[in-house]
Design a protein around this motif. Structure first.
Motif, short mmCIF file in Angstrom:
data_model
loop_
_atom_site.label_atom_id
_atom_site.label_comp_id
_atom_site.label_asym_id
_atom_site.label_seq_id
_atom_site.Cartn_x
_atom_site.Cartn_y
_atom_site.Cartn_z
N ASP A 87 18.20 -38.91 -22.39
CA ASP A 87 18.86 -37.61 -22.29
C ASP A 87 18.15 -36.76 -21.24
OD1 ASP A 87 20.37 -38.49 -24.38
OD2 ASP A 87 19.58 -37.05 -25.85
N PRO A 88 18.90 -36.09 -20.37
CA PRO A 88 18.25 -35.20 -19.39
C PRO A 88 17.76 -33.92 -20.07
CG PRO A 88 20.62 -34.98 -19.22
CD PRO A 88 20.38 -36.07 -20.23
N GLU A 89 16.68 -33.37 -19.56
CA GLU A 89 16.17 -32.09 -20.04
C GLU A 89 16.30 -31.07 -18.93
OE1 GLU A 89 15.35 -31.25 -23.04
OE2 GLU A 89 15.65 -33.30 -23.80
N PRO A 90 16.80 -29.87 -19.23
CA PRO A 90 16.99 -28.87 -18.18
C PRO A 90 15.67 -28.30 -17.71
CG PRO A 90 17.53 -27.94 -20.32
CD PRO A 90 17.27 -29.40 -20.55
N GLY A 91 15.50 -28.22 -16.38
CA GLY A 91 14.32 -27.60 -15.81
C GLY A 91 14.53 -26.11 -15.60
N ALA A 92 13.63 -25.50 -14.87
CA ALA A 92 13.73 -24.07 -14.60
C ALA A 92 15.03 -23.76 -13.87
CB ALA A 92 12.54 -23.62 -13.76
N GLY A 93 15.77 -22.78 -14.38
CA GLY A 93 17.03 -22.38 -13.77
C GLY A 93 18.20 -23.30 -14.07
N GLU A 94 17.97 -24.30 -14.92
CA GLU A 94 19.02 -25.27 -15.23
C GLU A 94 19.53 -25.09 -16.66
OE1 GLU A 94 18.03 -29.15 -12.49
OE2 GLU A 94 17.29 -29.14 -14.55
N VAL A 95 20.72 -25.60 -16.90
CA VAL A 95 21.24 -25.73 -18.26
C VAL A 95 21.64 -27.18 -18.48
CG1 VAL A 95 22.11 -23.36 -18.23
CG2 VAL A 95 23.65 -25.24 -17.69
N ARG A 96 21.70 -27.56 -19.73
CA ARG A 96 22.23 -28.88 -20.06
C ARG A 96 23.62 -28.71 -20.65
NH1 ARG A 96 19.12 -32.93 -24.08
NH2 ARG A 96 20.26 -31.74 -25.67
N VAL A 97 24.53 -29.55 -20.19
CA VAL A 97 25.92 -29.46 -20.62
C VAL A 97 26.31 -30.76 -21.31
CG1 VAL A 97 28.32 -29.22 -19.83
CG2 VAL A 97 26.50 -27.90 -18.72
N ARG A 98 26.94 -30.62 -22.46
CA ARG A 98 27.56 -31.79 -23.11
C ARG A 98 28.92 -31.99 -22.45
NH1 ARG A 98 26.52 -35.22 -26.72
NH2 ARG A 98 24.61 -34.11 -27.30
N VAL A 99 29.05 -33.12 -21.76
CA VAL A 99 30.22 -33.35 -20.92
C VAL A 99 31.41 -33.79 -21.76
CG1 VAL A 99 31.14 -34.74 -19.02
CG2 VAL A 99 28.76 -33.94 -18.94
N TYR A 100 32.56 -33.15 -21.53
CA TYR A 100 33.80 -33.56 -22.18
C TYR A 100 34.69 -34.35 -21.22
CZ TYR A 100 32.98 -30.51 -26.25
OH TYR A 100 32.49 -29.93 -27.39
N ALA A 101 34.60 -34.04 -19.92
CA ALA A 101 35.45 -34.72 -18.94
C ALA A 101 34.75 -34.71 -17.58
CB ALA A 101 36.81 -34.04 -18.83
N ALA A 102 34.93 -35.80 -16.83
CA ALA A 102 34.33 -35.92 -15.50
C ALA A 102 35.30 -36.66 -14.59
CB ALA A 102 32.99 -36.65 -15.56
N GLY A 103 35.64 -36.06 -13.46
CA GLY A 103 36.56 -36.69 -12.54
C GLY A 103 35.94 -37.85 -11.80
N VAL A 104 36.80 -38.76 -11.34
CA VAL A 104 36.38 -39.90 -10.52
C VAL A 104 36.91 -39.68 -9.11
CG1 VAL A 104 36.43 -42.40 -10.21
CG2 VAL A 104 36.40 -41.42 -12.52
N GLN A 105 36.00 -39.69 -8.13
CA GLN A 105 36.34 -39.42 -6.73
C GLN A 105 36.23 -40.68 -5.89
OE1 GLN A 105 37.73 -36.15 -6.82
NE2 GLN A 105 36.69 -35.97 -4.85
N PRO A 106 36.98 -40.76 -4.78
CA PRO A 106 36.77 -41.87 -3.86
C PRO A 106 35.32 -42.01 -3.40
CG PRO A 106 38.81 -40.76 -3.33
CD PRO A 106 38.14 -39.94 -4.40
N VAL A 107 34.61 -40.87 -3.29
CA VAL A 107 33.20 -40.96 -2.88
C VAL A 107 32.36 -41.70 -3.93
CG1 VAL A 107 32.40 -38.76 -3.86
CG2 VAL A 107 31.31 -39.68 -1.80
N ASP A 108 32.76 -41.64 -5.20
CA ASP A 108 32.04 -42.41 -6.23
C ASP A 108 32.12 -43.90 -5.93
OD1 ASP A 108 31.43 -40.08 -7.68
OD2 ASP A 108 33.31 -40.19 -8.80
N LEU A 109 33.30 -44.33 -5.47
CA LEU A 109 33.47 -45.75 -5.13
C LEU A 109 32.59 -46.11 -3.94
CD1 LEU A 109 36.00 -44.98 -6.87
CD2 LEU A 109 37.27 -46.62 -5.51
N ALA A 110 32.55 -45.23 -2.96
CA ALA A 110 31.74 -45.49 -1.77
C ALA A 110 30.26 -45.55 -2.11
CB ALA A 110 32.00 -44.42 -0.71
N ILE A 111 29.79 -44.64 -2.97
CA ILE A 111 28.39 -44.65 -3.40
C ILE A 111 28.08 -45.93 -4.15
CG2 ILE A 111 26.73 -43.52 -4.94
CD1 ILE A 111 28.05 -40.85 -4.14
N ARG A 112 28.99 -46.34 -5.01
CA ARG A 112 28.80 -47.60 -5.75
C ARG A 112 28.63 -48.78 -4.80
NH1 ARG A 112 34.05 -49.03 -7.29
NH2 ARG A 112 33.90 -50.47 -5.52
N GLU A 113 29.33 -48.73 -3.67
CA GLU A 113 29.28 -49.82 -2.70
C GLU A 113 28.07 -49.74 -1.77
OE1 GLU A 113 33.05 -49.29 -0.84
OE2 GLU A 113 34.14 -50.42 -2.39
#
Length: 302
Positions: free
Chosen positions: A22-48
C-alpha cells in the motif's frame, strides 16, 4: 493492495495484476481509494517500453495516469482536503490500483452527480484535448479538423472546440458518424480520399487540424491547412518533426481539470465510456484500446 503492474516490456499478456505494498502519502500528498481509472493509449506504449518525458521508473511499476476515488488518508501539511472527499485527479503512473498516493494539488472535487467511470476517465483525455486546442489557438470562427474524433481525446476535443465557437469536422469510421453528429461535428470517413471528402464539406477551408489518431492524418492535414503552426499531433511526433508541424505536449494542471469539470456540470461535456472492466481484466482493456476503434474510453474499476 491489488494493482496492474508491468514486470517488463511486452504485449498485453505481459501485464500482471498482483498484490503490491500500500502506498503511504508523503508531505503534501493524500492517499485515494481508487474507484475508477481510465486506460490511455500511452499506457499501452509504456507497457511496450516507451518512456514519456519525466518518467524515470523502470519495471516493475504500476500503470495508469488518471483516476477517481475517495480520500482515505492525509499526508503531513495537507490543507483543503479531508478524509472522505470524492475526488478525481492525475499522476504519472500508479493509478490503476486500489490505492494511489498523489500530490493534493493534482486533485479536484468530483461532482456528486458525475458517475465514477466518467470521473476516472476525464483527466488524461480531457486535459490532452484542452491543451492541444489551446496551443493551436482554436477559437470563434475557426473550422477545425479533428482526427480520431470518436476516441477519448477526440470526443472531448470536438466538444471543447464547439464550446469555443469553432466549426468541427471529425474523422471516424462510419459506425461513429451519428455519434459525432450528436457531439456537434460534421463527420467524414478517414482513409484514402480524406482530403477530398474534407474539402467537400468545408469549401471555406480548414483553419487548424488536431491529430489524435495517427495513421497518415498529418500528411492529409498539411494539404488542408495553410499554416503549419496550426497543425498538431499528440500521437505521431516523428511525423510531426518530418513535416514541420507541431508535436503537442505540456503539463497537466488542476486548473485545467477543474475547467473541464465545470463544463461537464453545465451540461456541455459528454463523456462516453465504451467498456468498464475490473482490474483483473486489464489485459482485455489493453487489447480493446489497441484496436484504435474504441468510442470514448475504456475504464478499469478497483
Amino acid at each position: 493492495m491489488k494493482a496492474v503492474t508491468v514486470p517488463g516490456p511486452g504485449g498485453p499478456e505481459a501485464l500482471r495484476v498482483t498484490e503490491v505494498p500500500d502506498p503511504e502519502p508523503g508531505a503534501g500528498e493524500v492517499r485515494v481509494r481508487v474507484y475508477a481509472a481510465g486506460v490511455q493509449p500511452v499506457d499501452l506504449a509504456i507497457r511496450e517500453g516507451f518512456r514519456p518525458p519525466g518518467m524515470t521508473a523502470e519495471p516493475p511499476f504500476v500503470l495508469g495516469n488518471e483516476f477517481a476515488g475517495v480520500v482515505d488518508r492525509l499526508g503531513p501539511g495537507v490543507d483543503g482536503r479531508r478524509v472522505g472527499d470524492q475526488v478525481l485527479g492525475f499522476r504519472l503512473l500508479g493509478c490503476q490500483a486500489e490505492l494511489v498516493a498523489v500530490d493534493a494539488a493534482q486533485l479536484v472535487a468530483k461532482p456528486a452527480g458525475m458517475p465514477w467511470e466518467q470521473a476516472g476517465a476525464l483527466s488524461a483525455s480531457g486535459q490532452t484535448a484542452h491543451l492541444a486546442l489551446t496551443l493551436l489557438g482554436v477559437g470563434p470562427g475557426d473550422t477545425v479538423l479533428v482526427h480520431g474524433a470518436a476516441g477519448g481525446v477526440g470526443t472531448v476535443a470536438v466538444q471543447l472546440a464547439r464550446a469555443w465557437g469553432a466549426t468541427v469536422i471529425g474523422t471516424a469510421s462510419e459506425r461513429n458518424h451519428d455519434y459525432l453528429r450528436e457531439l456537434g461535428a460534421v463527420p467524414v470517413t478517414y482513409g484514402e480520399g480524406l482530403v477530398e471528402r474534407v474539402r467537400a464539406v468545408a469549401p471555406q477551408g480548414v483553419d487548424a487540424a488536431f491529430d489524435a489518431a495517427g495513421r497518415g492524418a498529418l500528411a492529409a492535414s498539411v494539404e488542408l491547412v495553410a499554416d503549419r503552426d496550426r497543425i498538431g499531433t499528440v500521437v505521431d511526433y516523428p511525423e510531426a518533426e518530418r513535416l514541420g508541424v507541431r508535436g503537442l505536449r505540456g503539463p497537466r494542471t488542476a486548473e485545467r481539470l477543474a475547467e473541464l469539470v465545470r463544463l461537464w456540470e453545465a451540461g456541455g461535456l459528454r463523456l462516453e465510456i465504451a467498456e468498464t472492466l475490473p482490474l483483473e481484466k486489464a489485459e482485455e482493456a489493453h487489447r480493446l484500446v489497441a484496436t484504435g476503434h474504441v468510442r470514448g474510453k475504456v475504464v478499469l474499476t478497483a
